[in-house]
Design a protein around this motif. Structure first.
Motif, PDB file in Angstrom:
ATOM      1  N   ARG A   1       0.793  -1.230   0.000  1.00  0.00           N
ATOM      2  CA  ARG A   1       0.000   0.000   0.000  1.00  0.00           C
ATOM      3  C   ARG A   1       0.831   1.290   0.000  1.00  0.00           C
ATOM      4  O   ARG A   1       0.403   2.285  -0.569  1.00  0.00           O
ATOM      5  N   LEU A   2       1.983   1.278   0.645  1.00  0.00           N
ATOM      6  CA  LEU A   2       2.704   2.544   0.808  1.00  0.00           C
ATOM      7  C   LEU A   2       3.117   3.163  -0.524  1.00  0.00           C
ATOM      8  O   LEU A   2       3.003   4.386  -0.711  1.00  0.00           O
ATOM      9  N   SER A   3       3.607   2.363  -1.455  1.00  0.00           N
ATOM     10  CA  SER A   3       4.048   2.933  -2.733  1.00  0.00           C
ATOM     11  C   SER A   3       2.898   3.588  -3.461  1.00  0.00           C
ATOM     12  O   SER A   3       3.054   4.659  -4.074  1.00  0.00           O
ATOM     13  N   LEU A   4       1.718   2.989  -3.385  1.00  0.00           N
ATOM     14  CA  LEU A   4       0.536   3.568  -4.031  1.00  0.00           C
ATOM     15  C   LEU A   4       0.090   4.845  -3.337  1.00  0.00           C
ATOM     16  O   LEU A   4      -0.151   5.870  -3.974  1.00  0.00           O
ATOM     17  N   LEU A   5       0.005   4.801  -2.027  1.00  0.00           N
ATOM     18  CA  LEU A   5      -0.456   5.965  -1.275  1.00  0.00           C
ATOM     19  C   LEU A   5       0.505   7.134  -1.409  1.00  0.00           C
ATOM     20  O   LEU A   5       0.085   8.300  -1.459  1.00  0.00           O
ATOM     21  N   ARG A   6       1.792   6.856  -1.479  1.00  0.00           N
ATOM     22  CA  ARG A   6       2.789   7.925  -1.527  1.00  0.00           C
ATOM     23  C   ARG A   6       2.848   8.612  -2.889  1.00  0.00           C
ATOM     24  O   ARG A   6       3.532   9.628  -3.032  1.00  0.00           O
ATOM     25  N   ARG A   7       2.156   8.091  -3.866  1.00  0.00           N
ATOM     26  CA  ARG A   7       2.032   8.808  -5.138  1.00  0.00           C
ATOM     27  C   ARG A   7       1.126  10.019  -4.987  1.00  0.00           C
ATOM     28  O   ARG A   7       1.149  10.938  -5.799  1.00  0.00           O
ATOM     29  N   THR A   8       0.305  10.008  -3.930  1.00  0.00           N
ATOM     30  CA  THR A   8      -0.648  11.093  -3.706  1.00  0.00           C
ATOM     31  C   THR A   8      -0.391  11.822  -2.401  1.00  0.00           C
ATOM     32  O   THR A   8      -0.450  13.051  -2.338  1.00  0.00           O
ATOM     33  N   PHE A   9      -0.096  11.084  -1.342  1.00  0.00           N
ATOM     34  CA  PHE A   9       0.059  11.669  -0.006  1.00  0.00           C
ATOM     35  C   PHE A   9       1.506  11.546   0.466  1.00  0.00           C
ATOM     36  O   PHE A   9       2.102  10.478   0.387  1.00  0.00           O
ATOM     37  N   SER A  10       2.030  12.644   0.990  1.00  0.00           N
ATOM     38  CA  SER A  10       3.404  12.622   1.503  1.00  0.00           C
ATOM     39  C   SER A  10       3.456  12.378   3.001  1.00  0.00           C
ATOM     40  O   SER A  10       4.468  11.916   3.524  1.00  0.00           O
ATOM     41  N   LEU A  11       2.379  12.718   3.711  1.00  0.00           N
ATOM     42  CA  LEU A  11       2.351  12.570   5.165  1.00  0.00           C
ATOM     43  C   LEU A  11       1.446  11.405   5.531  1.00  0.00           C
ATOM     44  O   LEU A  11       0.229  11.487   5.405  1.00  0.00           O
ATOM     45  N   ILE A  12       2.044  10.314   5.982  1.00  0.00           N
ATOM     46  CA  ILE A  12       1.292   9.099   6.275  1.00  0.00           C
ATOM     47  C   ILE A  12       1.706   8.542   7.629  1.00  0.00           C
ATOM     48  O   ILE A  12       2.896   8.367   7.902  1.00  0.00           O
ATOM     49  N   LYS A  13       0.726   8.272   8.460  1.00  0.00           N
ATOM     50  CA  LYS A  13       0.942   7.550   9.703  1.00  0.00           C
ATOM     51  C   LYS A  13       0.262   6.186   9.589  1.00  0.00           C
ATOM     52  O   LYS A  13      -0.760   6.044   8.925  1.00  0.00           O
ATOM     53  N   LEU A  14       0.824   5.202  10.269  1.00  0.00           N
ATOM     54  CA  LEU A  14       0.281   3.851  10.225  1.00  0.00           C
ATOM     55  C   LEU A  14      -0.074   3.372  11.622  1.00  0.00           C
ATOM     56  O   LEU A  14       0.745   3.447  12.537  1.00  0.00           O
ATOM     57  N   HIS A  15      -1.299   2.893  11.770  1.00  0.00           N
ATOM     58  CA  HIS A  15      -1.745   2.231  12.993  1.00  0.00           C
ATOM     59  C   HIS A  15      -2.173   0.814  12.627  1.00  0.00           C
ATOM     60  O   HIS A  15      -2.504   0.538  11.463  1.00  0.00           O
ATOM     61  N   VAL A  16      -2.175  -0.074  13.609  1.00  0.00           N
ATOM     62  CA  VAL A  16      -2.644  -1.440  13.356  1.00  0.00           C
ATOM     63  C   VAL A  16      -3.605  -1.856  14.466  1.00  0.00           C
ATOM     64  O   VAL A  16      -3.551  -1.344  15.593  1.00  0.00           O
ATOM     65  N   ILE A  17      -4.494  -2.777  14.094  1.00  0.00           N
ATOM     66  CA  ILE A  17      -5.468  -3.306  15.042  1.00  0.00           C
ATOM     67  C   ILE A  17      -5.669  -4.784  14.739  1.00  0.00           C
ATOM     68  O   ILE A  17      -5.630  -5.201  13.571  1.00  0.00           O
ATOM     69  N   GLU A  18      -5.837  -5.575  15.760  1.00  0.00           N
ATOM     70  CA  GLU A  18      -6.087  -6.995  15.552  1.00  0.00           C
ATOM     71  C   GLU A  18      -7.369  -7.194  14.751  1.00  0.00           C
ATOM     72  O   GLU A  18      -8.329  -6.441  14.886  1.00  0.00           O
ATOM     73  N   LYS A  19      -7.388  -8.205  13.906  1.00  0.00           N
ATOM     74  CA  LYS A  19      -8.536  -8.418  13.029  1.00  0.00           C
ATOM     75  C   LYS A  19      -9.804  -8.767  13.799  1.00  0.00           C
ATOM     76  O   LYS A  19     -10.887  -8.291  13.467  1.00  0.00           O
ATOM     77  N   LEU A  20      -9.670  -9.595  14.801  1.00  0.00           N
ATOM     78  CA  LEU A  20     -10.845 -10.027  15.545  1.00  0.00           C
ATOM     79  C   LEU A  20     -10.731  -9.558  16.985  1.00  0.00           C
ATOM     80  O   LEU A  20      -9.852  -9.995  17.722  1.00  0.00           O
ATOM     81  N   ILE A  21     -11.625  -8.671  17.376  1.00  0.00           N
ATOM     82  CA  ILE A  21     -11.610  -8.141  18.739  1.00  0.00           C
ATOM     83  C   ILE A  21     -12.986  -8.333  19.357  1.00  0.00           C
ATOM     84  O   ILE A  21     -14.000  -7.886  18.817  1.00  0.00           O
ATOM     85  N   SER A  22     -13.032  -8.994  20.484  1.00  0.00           N
ATOM     86  CA  SER A  22     -14.294  -9.199  21.184  1.00  0.00           C
ATOM     87  C   SER A  22     -14.624  -7.990  22.046  1.00  0.00           C
ATOM     88  O   SER A  22     -13.746  -7.426  22.704  1.00  0.00           O
ATOM     89  N   GLU A  23     -15.885  -7.581  22.024  1.00  0.00           N
ATOM     90  CA  GLU A  23     -16.306  -6.457  22.858  1.00  0.00           C
ATOM     91  C   GLU A  23     -16.162  -6.782  24.346  1.00  0.00           C
ATOM     92  O   GLU A  23     -16.071  -5.892  25.177  1.00  0.00           O
ATOM     93  N   LYS A  24     -16.160  -8.081  24.678  1.00  0.00           N
ATOM     94  CA  LYS A  24     -16.122  -8.496  26.075  1.00  0.00           C
ATOM     95  C   LYS A  24     -14.736  -8.941  26.530  1.00  0.00           C
ATOM     96  O   LYS A  24     -14.592  -9.485  27.615  1.00  0.00           O
ATOM     97  N   ARG A  25     -13.715  -8.714  25.713  1.00  0.00           N
ATOM     98  CA  ARG A  25     -12.383  -9.180  26.071  1.00  0.00           C
ATOM     99  C   ARG A  25     -11.883  -8.454  27.322  1.00  0.00           C
ATOM    100  O   ARG A  25     -12.188  -7.281  27.555  1.00  0.00           O
ATOM    101  N   THR A  26     -11.092  -9.144  28.120  1.00  0.00           N
ATOM    102  CA  THR A  26     -10.535  -8.571  29.345  1.00  0.00           C
ATOM    103  C   THR A  26      -9.019  -8.424  29.268  1.00  0.00           C
ATOM    104  O   THR A  26      -8.431  -7.642  30.016  1.00  0.00           O
ATOM    105  N   ASP A  27      -8.386  -9.183  28.362  1.00  0.00           N
ATOM    106  CA  ASP A  27      -6.932  -9.092  28.236  1.00  0.00           C
ATOM    107  C   ASP A  27      -6.573  -7.890  27.366  1.00  0.00           C
ATOM    108  O   ASP A  27      -7.331  -7.489  26.481  1.00  0.00           O
ATOM    109  N   PRO A  28      -5.427  -7.271  27.631  1.00  0.00           N
ATOM    110  CA  PRO A  28      -5.027  -6.106  26.840  1.00  0.00           C
ATOM    111  C   PRO A  28      -4.709  -6.512  25.410  1.00  0.00           C
ATOM    112  O   PRO A  28      -4.198  -7.610  25.158  1.00  0.00           O
TER     113      PRO A  28
END
Length: 241
Positions: free
Chosen positions: A163-190
């Protein structure tokens, strides 16, 4: 979602009209609003004018309005789903639904949105025919409709090496965050990943591979800020092939 190399008719209205004609309930690609709300709140003010591209029948925008966002315009290429969503939310003036192709959003004025939100739409185009051409058209339109310093929030399965090479053709300022794919609303572990902490995102994707590990079970969230100090011909030089 199809792989990076397979092709589908994701750019064709008929594909989505047929799909939404047979779907009875709402469906959210990748993540629901409650999972991403802390990050959305970090980058998007409640009074901002927001454009959700490829909205489908997602309840994500409803979640944003329930959380205090005042102006969320949703577009999709399918007239079937837009008519259904207009009917469903006819009593919610904060939510607007418009049939539109993200590759041509000329009905919107230049610099008219503070935020463009994309959950899976760029991915869909990249899985279709003429993928790079269509993705470039979409990103050019996203850039155009964004206000200066506005943000394009892309939620995707696409790793930085894709994705970065494509996005950088248009945007110069990019931050990246990540999130687990499956997250339970009732989870107790961090969670393994701190959603609000950006992952180092520079020109060397090997550094990211080291930080994230091989094949991390995450969705990637790219926060792309519009900065017009770079001229269009200069943007091309930022591409990392």
């Amino acid at each position: 979602m199809a792989s990076e190399t397979s092709t589908q008719a994701y750019g064709e209205p008929s594909y989505w009209d047929n799909r939404y004609s047979s779907e009875s309930g709402p469906f959210d690609w990748y993540q629901k609003y409650h999972s991403l709300a802390p990050l959305i709140n970090l980058y998007v003010s409640r009074h901002h004018r927001i454009l959700a591209v490829g909205c489908g029948n997602s309840a994500f925008s409803e979640g944003m309005v329930d959380d205090g966002y005042e102006d969320v315009i949703n577009v999709d290429i399918s007239s079937v789903v837009i008519e259904a969503m207009q009917k469903k939310y006819c009593n919610r003036p904060q939510l607007k639904y418009v049939k539109m192709d993200v590759r041509d959003m000329s009905a919107f004025e230049t610099c008219s949105f503070d935020t463009v939100l994309d959950k899976g739409t760029l991915d869909s185009l990249l899985c279709g025919n003429n993928s790079r051409q269509n993705a470039t058209k979409m990103l050019d339109e996203v850039w155009r409709v964004l206000k200066e310093n506005g943000v394009y929030i892309l939620v995707t399965y696409g790793a930085p090496s894709y994705r970065l090479s494509l996005l950088r053709r248009t945007f110069s300022l990019i931050k990246l965050h990540v999130i687990e794919k499956l997250i339970s609303e009732k989870r107790t572990d961090p969670p393994k990943w701190d959603l609000l902490k950006p992952v180092p995102c520079d020109n060397d994707v090997r550094v990211l591979d080291t930080v994230l590990g091989q094949n991390p079970d995450v969705h990637y969230i790219y926060i792309c800020t519009k900065d017009s100090s770079l001229k269009p011909d200069q943007k091309q030089d930022l591409a990392v092939e």
